[in-house]
Structure formats: structure tokens, C-alpha cells
Design a protein around this motif. Structure first.
Motif, PDB file in Angstrom:
ATOM      1  N   ARG A 644      12.470   4.853  -5.569  1.00 40.74           N
ATOM      2  CA  ARG A 644      12.494   3.757  -6.543  1.00 40.74           C
ATOM      3  C   ARG A 644      11.850   2.505  -5.965  1.00 40.74           C
ATOM      4  NH1 ARG A 644      18.835   4.601  -8.318  1.00 40.74           N
ATOM      5  NH2 ARG A 644      18.566   6.709  -9.150  1.00 40.74           N
ATOM      6  N   ALA A 645      12.110   2.250  -4.685  1.00 42.37           N
ATOM      7  CA  ALA A 645      11.450   1.110  -4.047  1.00 42.37           C
ATOM      8  C   ALA A 645       9.940   1.320  -4.011  1.00 42.37           C
ATOM      9  CB  ALA A 645      12.002   0.920  -2.631  1.00 42.37           C
ATOM     10  N   MET A 646       9.500   2.537  -3.764  1.00 42.12           N
ATOM     11  CA  MET A 646       8.075   2.836  -3.790  1.00 42.12           C
ATOM     12  C   MET A 646       7.505   2.616  -5.183  1.00 42.12           C
ATOM     13  SD  MET A 646       7.653   6.293  -1.498  1.00 42.12           S
ATOM     14  CE  MET A 646       5.925   6.320  -1.936  1.00 42.12           C
ATOM     15  N   ALA A 647       8.227   3.113  -6.193  1.00 43.79           N
ATOM     16  CA  ALA A 647       7.740   2.971  -7.559  1.00 43.79           C
ATOM     17  C   ALA A 647       7.660   1.511  -7.983  1.00 43.79           C
ATOM     18  CB  ALA A 647       8.641   3.759  -8.514  1.00 43.79           C
ATOM     19  N   GLU A 648       8.601   0.702  -7.509  1.00 38.22           N
ATOM     20  CA  GLU A 648       8.545  -0.733  -7.813  1.00 38.22           C
ATOM     21  C   GLU A 648       7.330  -1.373  -7.161  1.00 38.22           C
ATOM     22  OE1 GLU A 648      12.291  -2.161  -6.533  1.00 38.22           O
ATOM     23  OE2 GLU A 648      13.394  -1.428  -8.309  1.00 38.22           O
ATOM     24  N   ARG A 649       6.986  -0.933  -5.969  1.00 29.16           N
ATOM     25  CA  ARG A 649       5.776  -1.433  -5.321  1.00 29.16           C
ATOM     26  C   ARG A 649       4.530  -0.972  -6.090  1.00 29.16           C
ATOM     27  NH1 ARG A 649       5.865  -2.411   1.122  1.00 29.16           N
ATOM     28  NH2 ARG A 649       7.446  -4.035   1.012  1.00 29.16           N
ATOM     29  N   ALA A 650       4.586   0.228  -6.600  1.00 27.02           N
ATOM     30  CA  ALA A 650       3.459   0.709  -7.397  1.00 27.02           C
ATOM     31  C   ALA A 650       3.281  -0.144  -8.645  1.00 27.02           C
ATOM     32  CB  ALA A 650       3.676   2.173  -7.768  1.00 27.02           C
ATOM     33  N   ILE A 665       0.615   5.325  -4.862  1.00 31.65           N
ATOM     34  CA  ILE A 665       2.028   5.112  -4.526  1.00 31.65           C
ATOM     35  C   ILE A 665       2.929   5.799  -5.544  1.00 31.65           C
ATOM     36  CG2 ILE A 665       3.823   3.384  -4.186  1.00 31.65           C
ATOM     37  CD1 ILE A 665       1.659   1.424  -3.330  1.00 31.65           C
ATOM     38  N   ALA A 666       2.623   5.629  -6.819  1.00 28.44           N
ATOM     39  CA  ALA A 666       3.453   6.219  -7.872  1.00 28.44           C
ATOM     40  C   ALA A 666       3.423   7.734  -7.811  1.00 28.44           C
ATOM     41  CB  ALA A 666       2.971   5.737  -9.237  1.00 28.44           C
ATOM     42  N   VAL A 802      -1.382   1.164   2.635  1.00 23.70           N
ATOM     43  CA  VAL A 802      -0.815   0.473   1.489  1.00 23.70           C
ATOM     44  C   VAL A 802      -0.689   1.420   0.305  1.00 23.70           C
ATOM     45  CG1 VAL A 802      -2.960  -0.366   0.435  1.00 23.70           C
ATOM     46  CG2 VAL A 802      -0.875  -1.738   0.263  1.00 23.70           C
ATOM     47  N   SER A 803      -1.496   2.496   0.261  1.00 20.14           N
ATOM     48  CA  SER A 803      -1.362   3.503  -0.799  1.00 20.14           C
ATOM     49  C   SER A 803      -0.110   4.355  -0.608  1.00 20.14           C
ATOM     50  CB  SER A 803      -2.597   4.409  -0.839  1.00 20.14           C
ATOM     51  OG  SER A 803      -3.748   3.659  -1.193  1.00 20.14           O
ATOM     52  N   GLN A 804       0.540   4.212   0.570  1.00 18.75           N
ATOM     53  CA  GLN A 804       1.827   4.854   0.812  1.00 18.75           C
ATOM     54  C   GLN A 804       2.966   3.834   0.781  1.00 18.75           C
ATOM     55  OE1 GLN A 804       1.630   7.841   4.189  1.00 18.75           O
ATOM     56  NE2 GLN A 804      -0.355   6.877   4.442  1.00 18.75           N
ATOM     57  N   ALA A 805       2.688   2.645   0.246  1.00 21.64           N
ATOM     58  CA  ALA A 805       3.646   1.535   0.149  1.00 21.64           C
ATOM     59  C   ALA A 805       3.928   0.899   1.501  1.00 21.64           C
ATOM     60  CB  ALA A 805       4.962   1.988  -0.493  1.00 21.64           C
ATOM     61  N   ARG A 806       3.147   1.174   2.522  1.00 22.43           N
ATOM     62  CA  ARG A 806       3.341   0.641   3.868  1.00 22.43           C
ATOM     63  C   ARG A 806       2.498  -0.626   4.029  1.00 22.43           C
ATOM     64  NH1 ARG A 806       2.546   6.232   7.172  1.00 22.43           N
ATOM     65  NH2 ARG A 806       2.744   4.853   8.991  1.00 22.43           N
ATOM     66  N   ALA A 807       2.870  -1.663   3.284  1.00 17.06           N
ATOM     67  CA  ALA A 807       2.074  -2.878   3.238  1.00 17.06           C
ATOM     68  C   ALA A 807       2.122  -3.647   4.553  1.00 17.06           C
ATOM     69  CB  ALA A 807       2.544  -3.762   2.088  1.00 17.06           C
ATOM     70  N   ARG A 808       3.276  -3.708   5.220  1.00 14.70           N
ATOM     71  CA  ARG A 808       3.407  -4.478   6.459  1.00 14.70           C
ATOM     72  C   ARG A 808       2.462  -3.952   7.524  1.00 14.70           C
ATOM     73  NH1 ARG A 808       5.771  -3.789  11.053  1.00 14.70           N
ATOM     74  NH2 ARG A 808       6.592  -1.782  10.341  1.00 14.70           N
TER      75      ARG A 808
END
Length: 851
Positions: A644-650, A665-666, A802-808
Motif C-alpha cells: 500500500r505504501a508502494m501504491a501510494e508512491r505510485a 511501482i504500481a 525510483v521505479s521500485q519506490a526506492r526514492a532515497r
């Protein structure tokens, strides 16, 4: 209208009909166990429908109508709820309906003439019951029994309507159901409609019954077509419009081809000697009903086979038209007797008619008995399925899907898929969105494609089955923990489903092997006394894949299931038969002890601290835990929280205009937790934004972009049937790119990983990103523990992160790279949308400019 008592069937006649039905049941029982690929597809659809996944071939797949019969799929779906095997239920119900059709067709001649049944009326059920292909289709679990029963009911209702103009046209309703059962039943409705139209050409008002017949038929067909458009976004099933050449070639057959096909069809099914009976049916005492039957049977027999993409004789054509053809033969025998009596003197006509009828009946009965005894007509069996052991060995990321090239000896155009969106070209191995089939069963006609397939697929044993390399091995396979072992053939990565587990529970261990070895290896559980308390042998891919076919640097992945021993602290080791071993990790076995509570806390902490790299490690372990125990609700809840956190980032990335990153990401979130409705809902919002953007790109004539967005929307939310249709229409308009194919990228990545040269890795990473493999580029860098030096490679890996939600991590990698030197607009938009406008080079104007 009720048939008077004196016109009802007599007891001897009914006994004979029951005997014919029993003879057919015995005939069908001899064919029990025959199965065709269509039956397997239908059962899969029915099972998924019963389980609440909808009308799809595979769980989570697109809504594509690949099953040949929607009504039959719905009919056998309740089998699972009743605790029955869907295949056995389909076979039993199909045989029962086929038997019912044989019984019903016996009453059609008497209903046409308004009299009691006669002995000659039993010819039709006798002929139909003796046809080997009809028995095979009925006993295989196919929909032909249902179609035959509906056809017989329509004929019976039509015969009554022709005698009683005030009767309600129930035949139209039966024809609608027949159309839902199989779309080619529309040919039968067309033949009946044409006959009604010819009758109404006379200068008189049309029957009120005929008008009601048209209204009922049109309403039913229109309503079902609307459902098909709303659910599948298609008028015809994929089996009729996608798998084969085209709808046009499936319906319109040239005259020369049709004549050649008819003669071959008759010769193949040993009916050449009976063809004259069909012609004689045109001169029967009830020409209207007889002509309806002859036209419908000819249409089904001649057009249903080309609809399957080939002009060669096919068992399904005869099985579909068997009932109609048998009625024509029975009517033909009666017509022949009447025609012969016309040539005799008036006084002797009854005797001639009886003699000719008796001779025709005995000749047909003799041919029928020989057909039952010899079973001259055969069926092409489906390709042998993989054994459960092999399937389990290959099912690493879900159950494999079987694809086939087709078995007909014709030039193959390289297209066979369950939908046009996820299309795999076996000639060039191109695909949509780089999602190739997991498993392909290549038959003889695919021999030319095998050299190319070897670049991206691994052959299973000595068979013609191939599994996609990325499913079982890849140069960028990432495990939760790297293992640096000097032992030859030892694993170099491991993921454990549990660190703490209850006694007797199942522990799943996923290993990334440095290479496949012929020596016997195992995963062992060792106590504090160095004694082995549990062991599981490693048989990579069931021993069916040759290690020599692996590319240099390729890491095959295997899973091993180990039963947890009694309480205590244990060590996990990989052990070779010569005693050499490598430590895999430690394991605590305790009652009421598991990783669930700790995982929930760690997931929450990682999300709060933006440690999505560690989150991915936990997600892999949780996926294994759920694979070991699908009912582990706490593991499912923990994984759902992460997705869900990933989907919110998407969703945030999509709002910021980074649509490609949002799609990636989604899609990953949806694949990790397909069971979580909240994740699916958030991903659906992303898919909606992608679909809207695809429409805008299409209006701007940016065909490649529109195609990419529409296809991504469907991969995120497979229910978006109209987006799939839009992607299918846009495919032909996009300009092919000169990017390297996946087999070249795959080979280069494996070779660069094997060489270990930093410059080679940077070059391959840039090439992978340019070809659209950004996530794979990031995994390759992680696999090699490589931090790119080239600025463009750093940006490419950041795009994958970042496509895996790993923005940092992505920000840390590219924060020192000026955008004038290397940039990616998607990276800029995604990082600023996820982490804030000031997170990534807020004053560098070049970051927002395309390359």
C-alpha cells in the motif's frame, strides 16, 4: 399445442430409443478421458470464476474471452462449490446433454408432421450416436453436448412453430442460448432466418410469430453482445479473433476452397457414400424444415472448421454439425423412398416406399454399427502436460502458463497468445512491455524459431517445452542476502521465509546458484551438536534443464521446502555430497514464535524511515512465507502494508507526471500483493490516470507514447478491457524502434556480470535503460554490488531504483550529477513528487528538459 394421445410414441418405440441412448452412452464411455486444449482452457476459466477471480484464464490476467464457450464455462463453474472435480463434472454433464440431444432429435420428424413417432425417425439418433467424433467431444468435457442439446431443443420448437402459427417462438430463445454457448451457432440462426424470410416473400402479411421470433432473437443477441463489450471489450471471443488469422478469413471462404474442404471433410469422416441422402432431403414431404436442417448443417460443417484457422478437416466441425447432419440423413432416407415411389405404378407405391425405406434404414444402421465398432474417426490429442513435479519446480513466481505454437502444417506467423496485448512473437521474440510468456510449448511448426528461442528460453529436458529464463534464472537475480563462497557451484544468495518459526511448520529457502551442478546438494538443518536434524535435497528445475545451456554469469534460482524440527536454535547450511558446505543463516524454532510481529514493526519502521530497500528484502521473505502457508494472515497483512505504501508512491508519481515510474511501482505492488484490495484499488487509480494520458497522447498523435500508457494501464489493472483494445489498435501505428531485443540485452548483462569489468557494466546498464529495462539495470548493479561511474549509468540506475519506490537511494545516487551532464525527466518528476520539490536539484533548470 399438445400432441393427441393417438399421436404419442408407443412403448416399443420408446424402448428402442432408450436402447439407442444406452448404446451411445457405452460408445462415449469408450472415449472417456480424451481431452483437448480447449477443455483445459474452459476448466481453468470455470475454476477462476468459481474462486471469485472472474472470467480469466489465469488469476490476475486480463479479461480476455479465450474460452470457446461462455455458457459452458458458467455451467461447470459450480462444480468446485459442490466439492467435485470441474473436469469430471464437465465430462459427465457433457455426456448427459449429448445423450439428451440424441433423444430430442428423435421427436423432430414427428413434430414436423404432426403425427406419432415412427420407426424411421430413429435413424437420426442412431447415426448421431454412432459418430465417433460426437462421442469423443461429449466425453472430453467440451461444450458440444450443450450445443447439441440446445440445437435439438431449437429444432423441436421450430417444428412445432411451423405447424402452429400462434405458438410462442421458443426456438429463438434456444438459439440465443446456443449463441452464448458457441458464437458459430449464429450460422444456424441465420439459416433459419433466411428460410423464414423466403416463406414471407409471398404477397401476404408476415406471421406475428415471425416478427416475435426476430425481436426475441435480436434482443437476446444484442443483450449478450453488450455484456461481452462491457466485460471483454470485444464482440467475438479471442479464440475466434486473436489466435487465428483474422475474423474475415474465419467467415468468408472462397468457393474453390469451400468445395475442396467439403470433399476432404466427407472423405475424412467416411460419409462420401451418404452424401446423396443430403441431396435427397431437398425433395422430402416437409421441404421447409428439411431445407433449414440441410442449410444449417452445411453452414456449420463448412464454416466452423475454417473459423479455427485452417482448411484441413477438423474433428470439431463434425462434432458441431453431427446432430443436424444425422437429421438430414434420416430425412434423406425418407425422401429417397418417396422419390423412388414416384417412379412406380400408383398401386405399388406403398410397397416400393416400404422396401426402399427398409433398405436405407438397414444400410445406415450397418454403417452406424461399423462406426461404433471400429471408431475409424480419431481425434488429435492435446500436447502432454507437464507433470506436477516439473510444474512445482518451475513455479517460482506463480504458476506457469502454457502457450503453444499450433500443430497445423502451415507457415506460422509467430503469434499465439491469450490476448493481443501480451503478445509474444516467436519469430523475433518481441513482446508488449517486455512481458514474455513464462512457458511455451513449441510444436513442430515452431522448429524455425528454436535457435532464437534458445537465446531467451531454456528447453525442458528433451521435450519441445521451453521456460523463460527470467522465470528461473537471470544475471540480475537479487536475494535477501549475498553469500560470498569460494566453493564451486555453491549458492551466492539466499532468502529465508522465516527467521523464527514454530515446530513442524514449513520453511522455504530460495537460493541463487552460481551454476547448475550434476553433483547432489541439499539444504540441511544442523543443531548445536553439529547433527543434521532435517534435510531437503536440491533438484534444480526437477533435473530437466541442462546447466550447459545457461549463459555466463546467469544465476538459476531454486526453492527448497524444509520441515522445521523441534524447538531450539539451528544453523542452515548448503551441503554438497562430498561434505563441503556453506552457511546460509540461522533459524530459531519455538512454539508460538514467528516473525509476524517483528515483521509488522519492521515494515512500519522502514516505511516511516523511507528504507524501501530493506522493505524489498522483507517483502521477498514475506512472499516466501505466504507461498509456504497461503493462510498466514499476519504475513499477508504485513506485506499488504508495504505494498500500500508502494501504491501510494505510485499515485504520487502519477500526480507529478512521472507516469512510467508510477506504472512500474504500481505493477510491482500489484504483483507482490494480488490479494490485497486496498493495494489493488490504489493501483487502479494509477491505471485510470495512465488510461487518460493515453487518450491525450493519442489525440496528439503520439502513437508510441499512447501505446505504452494504454498497455501499462492494462498490466496494472487487467480489468481495463477498453484500454487493452486501445493498445491493440495503437500497436500497428507505432513506429518500431531500433532498440536491442531482450535476448541481446539478456546475453550482454550475463556476460558483463561474468567479466566483472566496471566499464562493461556501465555500458550494459545504459543500454538496458535505453531499451526500457531500467528496473533490470538497477537489479544488475545491485547484483554486482556495482556503483556506476558513468553519469548516464547513474541516472539509469536511479530510474530503476525510483521505479521500485526506492526514492532515497535514487537521490543519493544522482544528487551529485548535474542535469546538463546526464538527466532523465521521469527521474526528476518522480523524485520531486515523492520526496518534495526541493529534494532533487531544485534550481537546476536542465533537469526538467528532455534529453
Amino acid at each position: 399445442m399438445t400432441v393427441p394421445l393417438q399421436r404419442r410414441a408407443q412403448a416399443p418405440w420408446l424402448i428402442a430409443l432408450v436402447a439407442i441412448a444406452a448404446l451411445f452412452v457405452a460408445h462415449a464411455s469408450r472415449r472417456w478421458g480424451a481431452i483437448t486444449p480447449d477443455v483445459a482452457v474452459t476448466v481453468a476459466y470455470a475454476q477462476n470464476l468459481a474462486d471469485g477471480h472472474g472470467l480469466v484464464l489465469n488469476v490476475g490476467a486480463e479479461r480476455v474471452e479465450r474460452a470457446p464457450s461462455l455458457l459452458w464455462t458458467v455451467a461447470i463453474a459450480p462444480a468446485s462449490a459442490l466439492g467435485l472435480s470441474p473436469l469430471s463434472f464437465a465430462r459427465t454433464l457433457g455426456a448427459a446433454l449429448a445423450t439428451m440431444a440424441i433423444v430430442l432429435v428423435a421427436f423432430v420428424p414427428s413434430q414436423m408432421r404432426g403425427r406419432a413417432p415412427r420407426w424411421l425417425d430413429l435413424l437420426a439418433p442412431l447415426v448421431c450416436g454412432s459418430m465417433a467424433n460426437y462421442a469423443i467431444a461429449a466425453a472430453s468435457g467440451a461444450e458440444h453436448g450443450l450445443l447439441a442439446a440446445l440445437t435439438a431443443a431449437a429444432l423441436l420448437a421450430l417444428a412445432r412453430e411451423e405447424r402452429d402459427a400462434e405458438a410462442y417462438p421458443w426456438s429463438a430463445l434456444w438459439l440465443v442460448l446456443a449463441f452464448v454457448a458457441r458464437p458459430d451457432a449464429a450460422l444456424f440462426a441465420f439459416a433459419i432466418g433466411a428460410a423464414k424470410l423466403l416463406r414471407n416473400l409471398a404477397p401476404k402479411r408476415p406471421r406475428r410469430q415471425d416478427v416475435l421470433w426476430v425481436i426475441t432473437l435480436a434482443t437476446g443477441l444484442f443483450g449478450f453482445t453488450l455484456f461481452r463489450l462491457a466485460y471483454f471489450a470485444a464482440v467475438l471471443p479471442a479464440a475466434y479473433g486473436v489466435e487465428h488469422y483474422s475474423v474475415r478469413s474465419a467467415v468468408f471462404v472462397g468457393r474453390a476452397e469451400a468445395l475442396e474442404h467439403s470433399s476432404r471433410w466427407l472423405a475424412e469422416h467416411k460419409l462420401s457414400t451418404l452424401a446423396w441422402l443430403a441431396v435427397a432431403a431437398l425433395f422430402g414431404p416437409s421441404p421447409h424444415a428439411a431445407r433449414i436442417a440441410i442449410v444449417a448443417s452445411a453452414a456449420l460443417a463448412m464454416l466452423s472448421t475454417p473459423a479455427f484457422g485452417r482448411a484441413a478437416p477438423d474433428h470439431r466441425a463434425l462434432a458441431t454439425a453431427a446432430l443436424l447432419l444425422s437429421l438430414v440423413i434420416g430425412e434423406g432416407a425418407r425422401s429417397a423412398a418417396i422419390a423412388a415411389s414416384w417412379l412406380a405404378p400408383r398401386a405399388s407405391r406403398p410397397l416400393v416406399r416400404a422396401a426402399v425405406s427398409t433398405i436405407a434404414a438397414f444400410s445406415i444402421a450397418w454403417s452406424a454399427s461399423r462406426s461404433i465398432a471400429t471408431g475409424a474417426t480419431t481425434i488429435t490429442q492435446s500436447p502432454p502436460t507437464l507433470s506436477p513435479t516439473v510444474t512445482r519446480a518451475l513455479a517460482i513466481d506463480g504458476r506457469p502458463t502454457l502457450f503453444a505454437c499450433g500443430d497445423e502444417p502451415r507457415p506460422y506467423d509467430g503469434r499465439f497468445v491469450e490476448s493481443e496485448l501480451h503478445e509474444a512473437s516467436l519469430s523475433a521474440l518481441g513482446d508488449v512491455g517486455h512481458e514474455l510468456p513464462e512457458l511455451i510449448h513449441a510444436r513442430d511448426s515452431c522448429a524455425a524459431a528454436r535457435p532464437i528461442m534458445d537465446a531467451l528460453y531454456l528447453r525442458i529436458g528433451s521435450s519441445n517445452a521451453f521456460v523463460h529464463r527470467g522465470l528461473v534464472a537471470s544475471p540480475y537475480a537479487v536475494c535477501a542476502r549475498r553469500i560470498r563462497a569460494a566453493i564451486d557451484g555453491a549458492p551466492d544468495g539466499v532468502t529465508l521465509s522465516h527467521a523464527r518459526i514454530a515446530p513442524g511448520a514449513t520453511l522455504l529457502v530460495e537460493l541463487s546458484l552460481s551454476r547448475l551442478s550434476a553433483t547432489r546438494t541439499s539444504v540441511t538443518v544442523i543443531d548445536d551438536r553439529a547433527a543434521v536434524v532435517a534435510s531437503a535435497e536440491i533438484i534444480a528445475f526437477g533435473g530437466l534443464i541442462d546447466g550447459e545451456r545457461l549463459l555466463p554469469g546467469e544465476r538459476p534460482r531454486v526453492r527448497v521446502a524444509v520441515r522445521a524440527p523441534r524447538e531450539g536454535r539451528y544453523a542452515l547450511r548448503w551441503t554438497r555430497e562430498d561434505g563441503a558446505s556453506v552457511a546460509l543463516g540461522s533459524l530459531i524454532v519455538a512454539r508460538a514464535s514467528s516473525d509476524d510481529e517483528r515483521a509488522e514493526q519492521d515494515i512500519a519502521r522502514m516505511i516511516a524511515e523511507d528504507r524501501f530497500d530493506q522493505g524489498w528484502t522483507y517483502a521477498r521473505a514475506l512472499s516466501l512465507r505466504i507461498a509456504a502457508d497461503p493462510l498466514d494472515q499476519r504475513a499477508r497483512d504485513s506485506l499488504s502494508r508495504f505494498t500500500r505504501a508502494m501504491a501510494e508512491r505510485a499515485r504520487a508519481a502519477a500526480d507529478g507526471g512521472a507516469l512510467s515510474v508510477a506504472a512500474s511501482i504500481a505493477q510491482s505492488a500489484r504483483a507482490l500483493a494480488p490479494f490485497d484490495r486496498a493495494t489493488q484499488s490504489l493501483c487502479g487509480e494509477v491505471a485510470e490516470r495512465l488510461a487518460d494520458a493515453a487518450v491525450d497522447a493519442e489525440r496528439g498523435r503520439d502513437w508510441p507514447r499512447a501505446f505504452e500508457l494504454a498497455s501499462s494501464a492494462v498490466r496494472i489493472d487487467p480489468r481495463r478491457s477498453w484500454s487493452r483494445r486501445r493498445a491493440e489498435a495503437l500497436r500497428a501505428r507505432r513506429v518500431p524502434t531500433a532498440a536491442p531485443g531482450p535476448q541481446i540485452i539478456y546475453r550482454d548483462a550475463a556476460e558483463a556480470l561474468a567479466s566483472g569489468d566496471a566499464a562493461d557494466l556501465d555500458r550494459v546498464i545504459v543500454r538496458m535503460a535505453d531499451a526500457g529495462y531500467q528496473v533490470e539495470a538497477a537489479r544488475l548493479a545491485e547484483r554486482a554490488a556495482h556503483t556506476p561511474r558513468d553519469p548516464h549509468a547513474r541516472v539509469a540506475v536511479a530510474r530503476g531504483l525510483v521505479s521500485q519506490a526506492r526514492a532515497r537511494e535514487a537521490v543519493a545516487l544522482v544528487s551529485g550529477v548535474p542535469c546538463r551532464e546526464a538527466r532523465d525527466v521521469e527521474v526528476t518528476r518522480a523524485l520531486r513528487a515523492i520526496m518534495g520539490a526541493s529534494a532533487y536539484r531544485p534550481f537546476d533548470e536542465a533537469c526538467s528538459q528532455p534529453r
